[in-house]
Design a protein around this motif. Sequence first.
Motif, PDB file in Angstrom:
ATOM      1  N   SER A 190     -54.427  52.992 -82.940  1.00  0.00           N
ATOM      2  CA  SER A 190     -55.577  52.092 -82.932  1.00  0.00           C
ATOM      3  C   SER A 190     -55.062  50.661 -82.990  1.00  0.00           C
ATOM      4  CB  SER A 190     -56.495  52.374 -84.129  1.00  0.00           C
ATOM      5  OG  SER A 190     -55.857  52.009 -85.342  1.00  0.00           O
ATOM      6  N   ASP A 191     -55.988  49.698 -82.924  1.00  0.00           N
ATOM      7  CA  ASP A 191     -55.587  48.295 -83.034  1.00  0.00           C
ATOM      8  C   ASP A 191     -54.972  48.011 -84.403  1.00  0.00           C
ATOM      9  OD1 ASP A 191     -56.466  47.781 -80.482  1.00  0.00           O
ATOM     10  OD2 ASP A 191     -58.429  47.055 -81.112  1.00  0.00           O
ATOM     11  N   ASN A 192     -55.463  48.707 -85.425  1.00  0.00           N
ATOM     12  CA  ASN A 192     -54.924  48.509 -86.775  1.00  0.00           C
ATOM     13  C   ASN A 192     -53.628  49.280 -87.014  1.00  0.00           C
ATOM     14  OD1 ASN A 192     -57.101  46.851 -87.577  1.00  0.00           O
ATOM     15  ND2 ASN A 192     -58.345  48.647 -88.054  1.00  0.00           N
ATOM     16  N   PRO A 206     -50.982  50.502 -84.311  1.00  0.00           N
ATOM     17  CA  PRO A 206     -50.587  50.684 -82.908  1.00  0.00           C
ATOM     18  C   PRO A 206     -49.532  51.761 -82.685  1.00  0.00           C
ATOM     19  CG  PRO A 206     -49.690  48.632 -83.791  1.00  0.00           C
ATOM     20  CD  PRO A 206     -50.645  49.157 -84.815  1.00  0.00           C
TER      21      PRO A 206
END
Length: 203
Positions: A180-182, A184
């Motif tokens: 995820s973006d949090n 990677p």
Amino acid sequence: MFTQFKNIDTAFKHIKTFSLFLIIACVLVSGFAIYKSFDMVSTNNAKVYILANGKAIEAFSAERKDNIGVEIRDHVKMFHHWFFTLDPDEKVIQRNMLLALNLADQSAKKSYDNLKEQGYFTNLISANISQEIAVDSVELNLDVYPYYFKCFATQQLVRSTSTVVRRLVTQGYLRNVSRSDNNPHGFLIQRWETLENSDVVKP
């Protein structure tokens, strides 16, 4: 007269044969050109470019297992960077801790809560201490899952009058989670603990 007709017939056969070979050659050349064009388009479509600092860099795909060691080391380094890089500012501390805790499980949250209860972050703010960390190395064991790591780092506590250097050694395990973006790299640190956090004695 018959000889003339015979010559015309022979010439017509030659022209017919030549035309047939010419048509076959044109079909083969056209087919090869079309094939190479499609192949070139497919190759170009498979390329991915990343824009970094105003420069286009070609990226190559690879299996995760080929880069798993590199990804784990970077994940561990980023976690330690966010967890231990602090400034005497409550918002900076909260932001960095949030980024760090996205990369680890409750073991890191427990360490954070313990430090908070002990007044560690309050002391950093009141004494205007900046804390920095440099990860020296990360040992990995990729033969067993979850993957084990041991992190060796150098920590600096910078005050207005002095700088304290500390040796930090931590260990833990990593398991796979969704990217995820949090997070990677798609890893989650678990069973994280500090083995050593001591002042470096200067000679």
